[in-house]
Scaffold this motif. Structure first.
Motif, PDB file in Angstrom:
ATOM      1  N   VAL A  28       3.782  -9.817   8.239  1.00  0.00           N
ATOM      2  CA  VAL A  28       2.403 -10.070   7.783  1.00  0.00           C
ATOM      3  C   VAL A  28       2.180  -9.384   6.438  1.00  0.00           C
ATOM      4  CG1 VAL A  28       1.473 -10.290  10.116  1.00  0.00           C
ATOM      5  CG2 VAL A  28       1.492  -8.040   9.000  1.00  0.00           C
ATOM      6  N   ASP A  29       1.182  -9.888   5.719  1.00  0.00           N
ATOM      7  CA  ASP A  29       0.755  -9.234   4.477  1.00  0.00           C
ATOM      8  C   ASP A  29      -0.303  -8.181   4.756  1.00  0.00           C
ATOM      9  OD1 ASP A  29       2.410 -10.726   2.799  1.00  0.00           O
ATOM     10  OD2 ASP A  29       0.960 -12.380   2.726  1.00  0.00           O
TER      11      ASP A  29
ATOM     12  N   VAL B 259       4.518   0.665   1.575  1.00  0.00           N
ATOM     13  CA  VAL B 259       4.694  -0.128   2.796  1.00  0.00           C
ATOM     14  C   VAL B 259       5.498  -1.394   2.508  1.00  0.00           C
ATOM     15  CG1 VAL B 259       3.502  -1.449   4.580  1.00  0.00           C
ATOM     16  CG2 VAL B 259       2.607   0.783   3.846  1.00  0.00           C
ATOM     17  N   GLU B 260       6.617  -1.530   3.214  1.00  0.00           N
ATOM     18  CA  GLU B 260       7.463  -2.722   3.145  1.00  0.00           C
ATOM     19  C   GLU B 260       7.803  -3.171   4.563  1.00  0.00           C
ATOM     20  OE1 GLU B 260      10.879  -1.594   0.904  1.00  0.00           O
ATOM     21  OE2 GLU B 260       9.837  -1.606  -1.029  1.00  0.00           O
ATOM     22  N   ASN B 261       8.151  -4.441   4.672  1.00  0.00           N
ATOM     23  CA  ASN B 261       8.523  -5.012   5.979  1.00  0.00           C
ATOM     24  C   ASN B 261       7.448  -4.741   7.030  1.00  0.00           C
ATOM     25  OD1 ASN B 261      11.029  -5.841   4.909  1.00  0.00           O
ATOM     26  ND2 ASN B 261      11.906  -3.818   5.296  1.00  0.00           N
ATOM     27  N   LEU B 262       6.222  -5.068   6.677  1.00  0.00           N
ATOM     28  CA  LEU B 262       5.081  -4.862   7.574  1.00  0.00           C
ATOM     29  C   LEU B 262       5.070  -5.960   8.641  1.00  0.00           C
ATOM     30  CD1 LEU B 262       2.468  -3.164   8.042  1.00  0.00           C
ATOM     31  CD2 LEU B 262       1.282  -4.805   6.564  1.00  0.00           C
TER      32      LEU B 262
ATOM     33  N   ASP C 117       0.839  -1.198   0.000  1.00  0.00           N
ATOM     34  CA  ASP C 117       0.000   0.000   0.000  1.00  0.00           C
ATOM     35  C   ASP C 117       0.875   1.250   0.000  1.00  0.00           C
ATOM     36  OD1 ASP C 117      -2.338  -1.431   0.044  1.00  0.00           O
ATOM     37  OD2 ASP C 117      -2.773  -1.107   2.176  1.00  0.00           O
ATOM     38  N   GLY C 118       0.345   2.332  -0.546  1.00  0.00           N
ATOM     39  CA  GLY C 118       1.015   3.617  -0.447  1.00  0.00           C
ATOM     40  C   GLY C 118       0.467   4.395   0.733  1.00  0.00           C
ATOM     41  N   VAL C 119       1.354   4.978   1.544  1.00  0.00           N
ATOM     42  CA  VAL C 119       0.917   5.769   2.693  1.00  0.00           C
ATOM     43  C   VAL C 119       1.655   7.103   2.701  1.00  0.00           C
ATOM     44  CG1 VAL C 119       0.316   3.790   4.148  1.00  0.00           C
ATOM     45  CG2 VAL C 119       2.634   4.741   4.245  1.00  0.00           C
ATOM     46  N   GLU C 120       1.052   8.035   3.403  1.00  0.00           N
ATOM     47  CA  GLU C 120       1.665   9.354   3.565  1.00  0.00           C
ATOM     48  C   GLU C 120       1.434   9.789   5.003  1.00  0.00           C
ATOM     49  OE1 GLU C 120       1.909  12.690   0.321  1.00  0.00           O
ATOM     50  OE2 GLU C 120       0.089  12.985   1.484  1.00  0.00           O
TER      51      GLU C 120
ATOM     52  N   PHE D 153       6.402  -0.549   9.940  1.00  0.00           N
ATOM     53  CA  PHE D 153       6.826  -0.653   8.540  1.00  0.00           C
ATOM     54  C   PHE D 153       7.961   0.335   8.295  1.00  0.00           C
ATOM     55  CE2 PHE D 153       3.131   2.211   8.574  1.00  0.00           C
ATOM     56  CZ  PHE D 153       3.643   3.354   7.955  1.00  0.00           C
ATOM     57  N   ALA D 154       8.714   0.088   7.249  1.00  0.00           N
ATOM     58  CA  ALA D 154       9.891   0.908   6.945  1.00  0.00           C
ATOM     59  C   ALA D 154       9.471   2.309   6.519  1.00  0.00           C
ATOM     60  CB  ALA D 154      10.709   0.250   5.838  1.00  0.00           C
TER      61      ALA D 154
END
Length: 840
Positions: A377-378, A367-370, A351-354, A388-389
């Motif tokens: 987890v996915d 979102v990576e390394n959640l 997902d994209g987050v801000e 997340f990173a």
């Protein structure tokens, strides 16, 4: 409330490229509107070349959908030949309609392509039933209404006109009335009327108030996006839209991609279908609202549809994508460059987050390394705390917004698959086969039917006869064709057998023949353009216009009118909106103005307001009747509805204002039957274009007016920044601070734009610099022109001196000395507008 058997309105999707068009179809759009490489109001979109347009028409028609093509820019005289070739092409490929802004283009299409449907663009600024009635009489099948109208007004317009009504229901909302905005054009040279809007309204401004002592005091927060509205979303208002009689629900977004278009169309499709099944139980699902706020949005509002929102209409914090709030930061790990978020909604890897940080703007990432509780987890669920990173530091309490969804992206990719069922036309298949007879295959779709027989007769099988399973397998393999099998029936007698190659050939032939049968009605013959171009050539054959030009003054009140008449001005315009505190153009004031003009032996023209909403119809009708009783020398009108309303009550001459965008002589051709005695040329024309129009034989018998002085209106908006940021309320509760003080917007470059508000609470934003063609009068004085001085916003003493300088200019002055005097008088540098630069 309609019942479940009633026809739903059309769902109309945008597409700026081929992939987005395919997604729009897959998501459930009934029709798609696109732009070509020419004459499109979204020149910065990818758009479609001619081959792609022809392909798009066939793609949509074979799936039972419609194609509307935007030809919604103003057309210059030298572009008419290209326009004619283009329209001929669009007609021939079977476009279901063209969407037009230019009235001259409407004249040409209705004259030479009477079978090609025309939809009036929102750029025509149609905001009342009278305007819709006039367009209906001019051959328009559908009108796309201004976005400022309430649903009650839309309902009244539909009931009055019984014309197809199209309404924007989702997407970007312009702060100005569409077609009534010159902001980008006059400030940056990029005209919205020519598809090149630079969106200066989305920039930051500070609102200032001018005190009685002339001091400027800021009355809003510094450099906020004061003119940037939230995006429109009317998915929850589907019942009101249907009750109002809306024929087409239009989604904005030709500049947006497949994920946005597919998601929005899919949400509205599901909501509409649910309404059809159970209108009395209609509701919008939370997952749909979440999806709409995940794709691009500047926050969402109902616009004007449910009533004027005042400050709630605007999104002053930012003019770009907002996303959807999903939680807050709890902790940031500086060493490992990751953050912990307390989630209020689910979050997926990819997902994209801000993160909206308190200092420094926004921090975005994919979102990576959640992880949750130390486990990778996915999906992290609402209520959980997830790491997340994140490469940049954020603080506890910072808000986190979802700006893109991996699940939505996967859904869009699925829609793009060639075998996606939503992209195909459901067909009914039937096969009959018996030994000693040709196989007969019937295929039906969109009300058309084809019957194909096999090349050879079936034989009696000794083993492995044709079965229903075999026939189904071979005859329903429609693969990447436009069709899918909605039903399949077979009638098998005996034990027939045919080579599989013949089954496949029958299927392929049926697909080809059904495709051709569906498409044939859309093929229109090309028009022989020789006769058309002869008329165009005649209109462009210059017939030099000559004779003395004269000055005209547009006066904003009686004091200004007296100044103009005392100076010997031969033609005066007055009436319309009032910008003078405590003054309105009442019956008594209009009568006094007429009497003053008659005493001075001057021509008197009464103006109507630039915008007249449907809700103001009674007041405007009364104004026209009163004006007609006074018998002025004519009316100055600024929109199509005004023409129709004046013709309902009066046969006095009509003068068409520059807001009709006279870019080519065919605009006058269209309006001739309305009794047009004069017209004002567009301020977007350059000198050469002005002279080409002035010398056109089609304009030789009418008065032609040119703006030569004034603070031109950059935009007209139903949204009032003074009421929003000073009054802090909706218009109906506003204390009208605009009547006590003067206000202006200051941009980041310290340039000031005066803000005027009329008695209808509409905002008129004026240019920072006055237009002046004082030094150009030598080339204009023998062209038999009315040269308009826009003095509605001037002090009478200043107005008198302006008039004097322009009178000197017509008498042979107007040189650098007079220009310098005018600049000194007004305390600013002047502009010649587009007189030399024009617009692309």
């Amino acid at each position: 409330m309609v019942n479940s058997k009633s026809k739903l309105p059309e769902l109309l999707a945008p597409a700026g490229d081929w992939e987005t068009l395919k997604v729009a179809v897959a998501a459930g759009a009934d029709a798609v509107y696109v732009g070509g490489k020419l004459f499109s109001a979204r020149q910065y979109a990818t758009n479609f070349d001619r081959d792609e347009l022809a392909k798009a028409a066939d793609y949509l028609h074979l799936r039972g959908r419609k194609l509307y093509i935007t030809v919604n820019t103003l057309i210059k005289q030298e572009e008419i030949d290209d326009l004619l070739d283009y329209i001929n092409f669009l007609s021939a490929i079977g476009a279901d309609a063209v969407i037009l802004q230019d009235l001259g283009a409407l004249y040409l299409i209705r004259t030479y392509w009477p079978q090609l449907p025309v939809h009036a663009s929102t750029q025509m600024t149609v905001h009342d039933g009278a305007g819709v009635r006039l367009l209906k009489s001019l051959g328009v099948e559908r009108v796309i209404l201004a976005r400022e109208l309430s649903w009650e007004e839309i309902k009244a317009i539909h009931e009055e006109s019984q014309v197809e009504i199209e309404v924007f229901v989702h997407g970007a909302l312009c702060v100005a009335y569409s077609g009534a905005c010159l902001f980008s054009s006059l400030v940056g040279g990029r005209s919205g009327n020519r598809g090149r809007c630079a969106q200066p309204c989305r920039l930051t401004y500070t609102l200032y108030q001018t005190t009685g002592r002339g001091r400027a005091v800021p009355v809003s927060e510094k450099e906020k996006h004061l003119l940037s509205p939230k995006d429109l979303s009317l998915i929850t208002a589907i019942p009101q839209l249907i009750v109002a009689g809306v024929s087409s629900l239009k989604i904005e977004g030709r500049m947006k991609g497949p994920e946005y278009v597919g998601t929005v169309v899919n949400c509205y499709r599901k909501a509409l279908d649910r309404y059809r099944e159970a209108p009395e139980q209609f509701r919008v699902l939370r997952e749909e609202l979440n999806a709409l706020t995940t794709v691009f949005n500047r926050d969402l509002s109902s616009g004007y549809f449910l009533g004027d929102l005042g400050p709630a209409l605007a999104s002053p914090e930012r003019p770009n994508n907002r996303g959807r709030f999903i939680g807050r930061v709890k902790q940031y790990d500086q060493k490992r460059k990751r953050c912990l978020v307390k989630l209020e909604e689910d979050l997926c890897a990819g997902d994209g987050v801000e993160v909206w940080v308190k200092v420094g703007g926004r921090v975005g990432t994919i979102v990576e390394n959640l992880t949750v509780n130390g486990n990778r987890v996915d999906v992290a669920r609402a209520g959980e705390e997830a790491w997340f990173a994140l490469p940049q530091e954020v603080k506890p309490g910072d808000r986190v917004f979802l700006t893109s969804s991996v699940s939505l992206q996967k859904k869009i990719q699925e829609m793009l698959r060639p075998d996606y069922s939503g992209s195909k036309l459901p067909c009914h298949l039937q096969v009959k086969v018996a030994p000693g007879k040709n196989l007969v295959f019937t295929m039906e779709g969109l009300g058309e039917k084809v019957v194909v027989t096999s090349a050879d007769q079936a034989q009696a099988a000794t083993k492995h006869p044709l079965t229903e399973e075999i026939l189904h397998h071979h005859l329903t393999r429609l693969g990447e064709t436009p069709f899918r099998a909605a039903s399949f029936t077979s009638l098998i007698e005996g034990n027939p057998i045919l080579p599989f190659s013949q089954l496949n050939q029958v299927r392929r032939e049926a697909v080809a023949r059904l495709s051709e049968k569906i498409l044939t009605p859309y093929r229109r013959p090309l028009v022989d353009l020789r006769q058309v171009k002869e008329e165009v050539m005649e209109a462009a054959t210059l017939k030099k216009r000559s004779g003395p030009s004269f000055l005209t003054v547009f006066a904003g009140n009686l004091d200004l009118l007296k100044v103009a008449l005392a100076a010997g001005i031969p033609k005066v315009i007055f009436g319309g909106e009032s910008f003078t505190p405590g003054f309105r153009w009442t019956k008594e004031h209009l009568a006094a103005a007429i009497e003053l003009a008659r005493q001075a032996k001057a021509k008197a023209i009464i103006a109507l307001p630039r915008i007249t909403r449907e809700r103001e119809k009674k007041a405007i009708a009364s104004y026209i009747r009163i004006s007609n009783e006074l018998q002025p020398d004519g009316f100055l009108l600024s929109h199509l509805g005004s023409i129709q309303m004046v013709r309902d009550y009066s046969d006095l001459p009509i003068y068409a204002n520059y807001s009709f965008h006279f870019f080519n002589p065919f605009t006058l051709k269209l309006l001739q039957k309305q009794g047009i005695a004069g017209l004002t040329l567009s301020p977007e024309l350059n000198k050469g274009e002005v002279f080409a129009l002035v010398d056109s034989p089609l304009l030789s018998e009418v008065e032609v007016e040119l703006l030569v002085f004034g603070a031109l209106e950059l935009m007209i908006s139903q949204f009032c920044p003074i009421g929003a940021w000073v009054g802090g309320s909706k218009p109906r509760n506003c204390s009208r601070p605009c009547r006590q003080q003067r206000y202006f917007l200051r941009d980041r470059k310290e340039i000031d734009f005066p803000v005027m508000v009329d008695e209808f609470c509409r905002m008129h934003l004026l240019n920072s610099r006055y237009l002046s063609l004082l030094r150009e009068l030598e080339s204009l004085k023998e062209k038999r022109l009315s040269l308009r001085l826009e003095l509605r916003h001037q002090d009478p003493e200043v107005a008198a001196r302006v008039i004097h300088l322009f009178q000197r200019g017509l008498a042979g002055g107007g040189g650098e000395a007079d220009h310098a005097t005018l600049e000194s008088l007004l305390g600013q540098e002047l502009t010649r507008g587009h007189f030399y630069r024009g617009v692309e």
